[in-house]
Design a protein around this motif. Structure first.
Motif, PDB file in Angstrom:
ATOM      1  N   SER A   3       0.816  -1.211   0.000  1.00  0.00           N
ATOM      2  CA  SER A   3       0.000   0.000   0.000  1.00  0.00           C
ATOM      3  C   SER A   3       0.853   1.265   0.000  1.00  0.00           C
ATOM      4  O   SER A   3       0.315   2.361  -0.075  1.00  0.00           O
ATOM      5  N   MET A   4       2.181   1.127   0.117  1.00  0.00           N
ATOM      6  CA  MET A   4       3.081   2.261   0.031  1.00  0.00           C
ATOM      7  C   MET A   4       4.231   1.889  -0.898  1.00  0.00           C
ATOM      8  O   MET A   4       4.589   0.711  -1.022  1.00  0.00           O
ATOM      9  N   PRO A   5       4.838   2.856  -1.580  1.00  0.00           N
ATOM     10  CA  PRO A   5       5.814   2.535  -2.628  1.00  0.00           C
ATOM     11  C   PRO A   5       7.093   1.882  -2.125  1.00  0.00           C
ATOM     12  O   PRO A   5       7.693   1.084  -2.828  1.00  0.00           O
ATOM     13  N   ALA A   6       7.545   2.212  -0.934  1.00  0.00           N
ATOM     14  CA  ALA A   6       8.815   1.660  -0.445  1.00  0.00           C
ATOM     15  C   ALA A   6       8.820   1.682   1.082  1.00  0.00           C
ATOM     16  O   ALA A   6       8.033   2.380   1.718  1.00  0.00           O
ATOM     17  N   GLY A   7       9.720   0.896   1.656  1.00  0.00           N
ATOM     18  CA  GLY A   7       9.913   0.928   3.103  1.00  0.00           C
ATOM     19  C   GLY A   7       9.309  -0.222   3.873  1.00  0.00           C
ATOM     20  O   GLY A   7       9.574  -0.380   5.063  1.00  0.00           O
TER      21      GLY A   7
ATOM     22  N   ALA B 293       1.347  -3.245   9.210  1.00  0.00           N
ATOM     23  CA  ALA B 293       2.381  -2.669  10.076  1.00  0.00           C
ATOM     24  C   ALA B 293       2.024  -1.215  10.342  1.00  0.00           C
ATOM     25  O   ALA B 293       1.442  -0.531   9.485  1.00  0.00           O
ATOM     26  N   ARG B 294       2.355  -0.740  11.533  1.00  0.00           N
ATOM     27  CA  ARG B 294       2.072   0.640  11.917  1.00  0.00           C
ATOM     28  C   ARG B 294       3.261   1.533  11.592  1.00  0.00           C
ATOM     29  O   ARG B 294       4.418   1.145  11.775  1.00  0.00           O
ATOM     30  N   VAL B 295       2.950   2.731  11.111  1.00  0.00           N
ATOM     31  CA  VAL B 295       3.965   3.737  10.826  1.00  0.00           C
ATOM     32  C   VAL B 295       3.714   4.933  11.732  1.00  0.00           C
ATOM     33  O   VAL B 295       2.571   5.370  11.886  1.00  0.00           O
ATOM     34  N   ALA B 296       4.766   5.432  12.354  1.00  0.00           N
ATOM     35  CA  ALA B 296       4.626   6.558  13.276  1.00  0.00           C
ATOM     36  C   ALA B 296       3.967   7.746  12.575  1.00  0.00           C
ATOM     37  O   ALA B 296       4.365   8.135  11.474  1.00  0.00           O
ATOM     38  N   GLY B 297       2.938   8.310  13.203  1.00  0.00           N
ATOM     39  CA  GLY B 297       2.244   9.473  12.680  1.00  0.00           C
ATOM     40  C   GLY B 297       1.129   9.161  11.708  1.00  0.00           C
ATOM     41  O   GLY B 297       0.393  10.069  11.307  1.00  0.00           O
ATOM     42  N   ALA B 298       0.981   7.904  11.301  1.00  0.00           N
ATOM     43  CA  ALA B 298      -0.059   7.535  10.336  1.00  0.00           C
ATOM     44  C   ALA B 298      -1.270   6.966  11.069  1.00  0.00           C
ATOM     45  O   ALA B 298      -1.128   6.196  12.017  1.00  0.00           O
ATOM     46  N   GLU B 299      -2.459   7.368  10.619  1.00  0.00           N
ATOM     47  CA  GLU B 299      -3.683   6.875  11.248  1.00  0.00           C
ATOM     48  C   GLU B 299      -3.980   5.428  10.856  1.00  0.00           C
ATOM     49  O   GLU B 299      -4.427   4.637  11.668  1.00  0.00           O
ATOM     50  N   MET B 300      -3.739   5.100   9.586  1.00  0.00           N
ATOM     51  CA  MET B 300      -4.038   3.757   9.095  1.00  0.00           C
ATOM     52  C   MET B 300      -2.747   2.961   8.943  1.00  0.00           C
ATOM     53  O   MET B 300      -1.694   3.513   8.608  1.00  0.00           O
TER      54      MET B 300
END
Length: 627
Positions: A488-492, A538-545
């Motif tokens: 759902s995100m391009p990289a990382g 996985a959770r990302v700091a600062g992201a709601e979803m």
């Protein structure tokens, strides 16, 4: 209600919604939700089945005549009971799964028996109603299901099936021209038929069972009454169950193969689903019990940065904070791999979010594990680790400690004796000789070799696992099939979800269909299941979803690490433990097998056997306290 009524299956605790229906249209006219109630199946003075709903704020007495059971979501502690004679329906939720299964089976069998009796006695009942005045109805708890009850219901169903078959045969005159217009297979079956048919030797689902596999169906005619797959408990297992029922926080332990996981499933089935969190210290262990990782539930990441930062993380996420507040029972499997610092952190988080000074904010803990198996995993730069039982929160929270001593996995007493010594860090010369003699057990020329079972290779290091799996994959003469993740995100995401690879390379071990599709895994016993993509979050700091990776949940499994094998039972395994680096690691590897004949140890080195002295002292104190 009495404990006898609950044990017999005629009563279940639940949250109920009573809906009154329009007799003509079937729409809901009135609805009332009742929490903390007890639903009991009874029989009145006329022999009619009644459902008594009792709670502090409300009670109801309903006729169960002609009840229709909708049990699709029974594994979630939910079901619906349609009551046509009352123009009402009961929506049950938050039921202990095992109790709900027993209750539904009892209700179904008794209702079927009652229907048969009413059909036979209908003329006499009408005569009695004309001659006798109505009397007050006195309810009594229903009797347990008997063998005669089950036989009568099976005979009734067989007769109904025969009548339906005869009716279908007599009306099978549909013109051929109309039959061709109907689809030959259902859409789902058609999709499955065009999928790539692969047999993947050496592969197994990453969590044990692929997501396409559903839980066991509830057989309403199984006997004795129990949830699917259950067995009778031993006395020591029943003592653990009683301790959990008492409401205190419990830790129960035992060597490998004593039935800890089986008992945990019974405990989880006994607790209300809406208020129970089932977790484990590792992802593999969580998959095996159908739960989530403890870190995922806690919402504190890896627990780094100190207790205040962990509390802040959890409090800043509304869903996490609400989950802590709703929780009444917290189950933690493989507690040996939870370190003391993290356990103390969870205690503070729970007390803060629940605004309570009680240990863990008043949550009942059910802790399961063996501290003589694998210890907590700590980063190489971290300070000295401590076990959960060394934490201050453990001393305040855990009120009952029980041990399971009866071994079920291994029947060979010599092997059990060997495992007992290895568990406590002792290896006598006779034990070394026994293990060295297994080296050629699983060779193809060996009499102990089962040609239908490929021995799983257990290694102490990930690099060994990767090397063996890649080597076995290259030996397959067929073409490779690559399954690339959709993110759902391009990289990382590779760093956020290191255990879920971006690309999985598999090879075909059987013929393949003409079109693209998902792999088909063949399990022991010959049954096959299509395994498609599964969502990993996985959770990302600062992201709601959360961010999502969609990938096939399979991994190469010619070899697995000893850490991932904890909790498993393997039919055959080859061990490479000469480089063991953890206390308890050799014991975990050896205890995965049922017998010495299904085990092969390469390059045995007795110096690798060890147990942590603090854990030995802990179990010594347990033995002294238990007498």
């Amino acid at each position: 209600d009495s404990e006898e009524a609950v044990a017999a299956g005629c009563s279940v605790a639940c949250t109920a919604t009573l809906e009154r229906l329009d007799p003509r249209l079937g729409s809901v006219q009135h609805s009332r939700r009742i929490t903390g109630c007890q639903l009991t199946l009874q029989r009145d003075s006329h022999g009619e089945l009644r459902l008594r709903l009792a709670a502090k704020t409300h009670s109801a007495n309903l006729s169960a005549k002609g009840v229709v059971i909708f049990k699709k979501f029974w594994r979630e502690g939910k079901c619906t009971l349609r009551l046509p004679s009352e123009s009402a329906q009961l929506l049950l939720s938050n039921c202990p799964v095992d109790r709900l299964a027993d209750f539904l089976k009892l209700l179904f069998v008794k209702q079927q028996c009652a229907a048969s009796r009413q059909q036979r006695a209908a003329p006499l009942r009408q005569l009695q109603q004309h001659r006798q005045p109505a009397l007050p109805q006195a309810e009594t708890d229903i009797s347990p299901v008997s063998a005669a009850d089950l036989a009568a219901v099976r005979a009734r169903q067989a007769a109904a099936a025969a009548a339906a078959a005869g009716s279908a045969a007599s009306t099978a005159t549909t013109p051929q021209r109309l039959q061709r217009k109907r689809p030959a297979v259902a859409p789902a079956a058609s999709a499955a038929a065009t999928a790539a048919m692969l047999q993947l030797p050496g592969f197994r689902p990453a969590g044990g069972t692929p997501p396409s596999l559903k839980g066991p169906r509830l057989d309403l005619l199984s006997s004795p009454l129990s949830a699917p797959g259950q067995h009778a408990l031993t006395e020591e297992q029943a003592a653990v169950l009683d301790a959990v029922r008492s409401g205190v926080s419990v830790f129960y332990t035992g060597s490998a193969g004593t039935g800890k996981s089986v008992l945990l499933q019974r405990i989880v089935g006994m607790l209300p689903p809406d208020r129970t969190v089932v977790s484990a210290s590792t992802g593999v262990a969580a998959c095996q019990i159908g739960g989530q990782t403890l870190h995922s539930f806690a919402g504190v990441g890896d627990g780094s940065g100190g207790i205040e930062r962990c509390v802040s993380r959890a409090a800043s996420r509304p869903a996490v904070a609400e989950a802590w507040r709703r929780c009444r029972h917290l189950v933690i499997d493989e507690i040996s791999m939870v370190d003391a610092e993290f356990f103390d952190c969870l205690d503070v988080v729970a007390r803060t979010l629940r605004r309570s000074r009680e240990p863990f904010g008043g949550i009942q803990l059910v802790l399961c594990g063996d501290f003589l198996q694998l210890p907590p995993v700590k980063p190489s730069d971290a300070k000295g680790r401590r076990f959960a039982f060394e934490s201050s929160a453990w001393q305040r929270a855990v009120k009952a400690t029980l041990q399971l001593r009866q071994v079920h996995r291994q029947a060979d007493r010599k092997f059990v004796d060997l495992l007992t010594h290895i568990r406590y860090g002792r290896c006598e010369p006779r034990h070394s000789e026994m293990l060295r003699s297994t080296r050629r057990n699983l060779d193809e020329s060996s009499a102990n070799s089962d040609k239908d079972i490929v021995a799983t290779q257990l290694c102490t290091h990930k690099r060994q696992v990767e090397a063996i799996n890649q080597h076995q994959l290259r030996l397959l003469p067929t073409e490779s099939v690559n399954f690339v993740a959709k993110d759902s995100m391009p990289a990382g995401l590779n760093s956020l979800l290191p255990s879920v690879p971006e690309k999985i390379e598999l090879k075909i071990g059987a013929q393949r269909g003409s079109g693209p599709g998902w792999p088909v895994v063949r399990f022991v016993g010959g049954h096959e299941r299509i395994v498609d993509q599964h969502e990993f979050a996985a959770r990302v700091a600062g992201a709601e979803m959360p961010v999502i990776r969609r990938q096939v949940p399979l991994q190469l499994a010619w070899a697995i690490s000893v850490h991932k094998s904890q909790g498993m039972t393997l039919d055959a395994c080859r061990l490479y433990v000469s480089e063991a680096f953890e206390a308890g690691q050799v014991y975990v590897a050896l205890s995965r097998c049922r017998s010495l004949e299904s085990l092969s140890v390469a390059n045995w080195d007795a110096s690798c056997v060890r147990a942590d002295e603090r854990v030995l002292n802990f179990y010594r104190q347990l033995r002294e306290c238990s007498g």
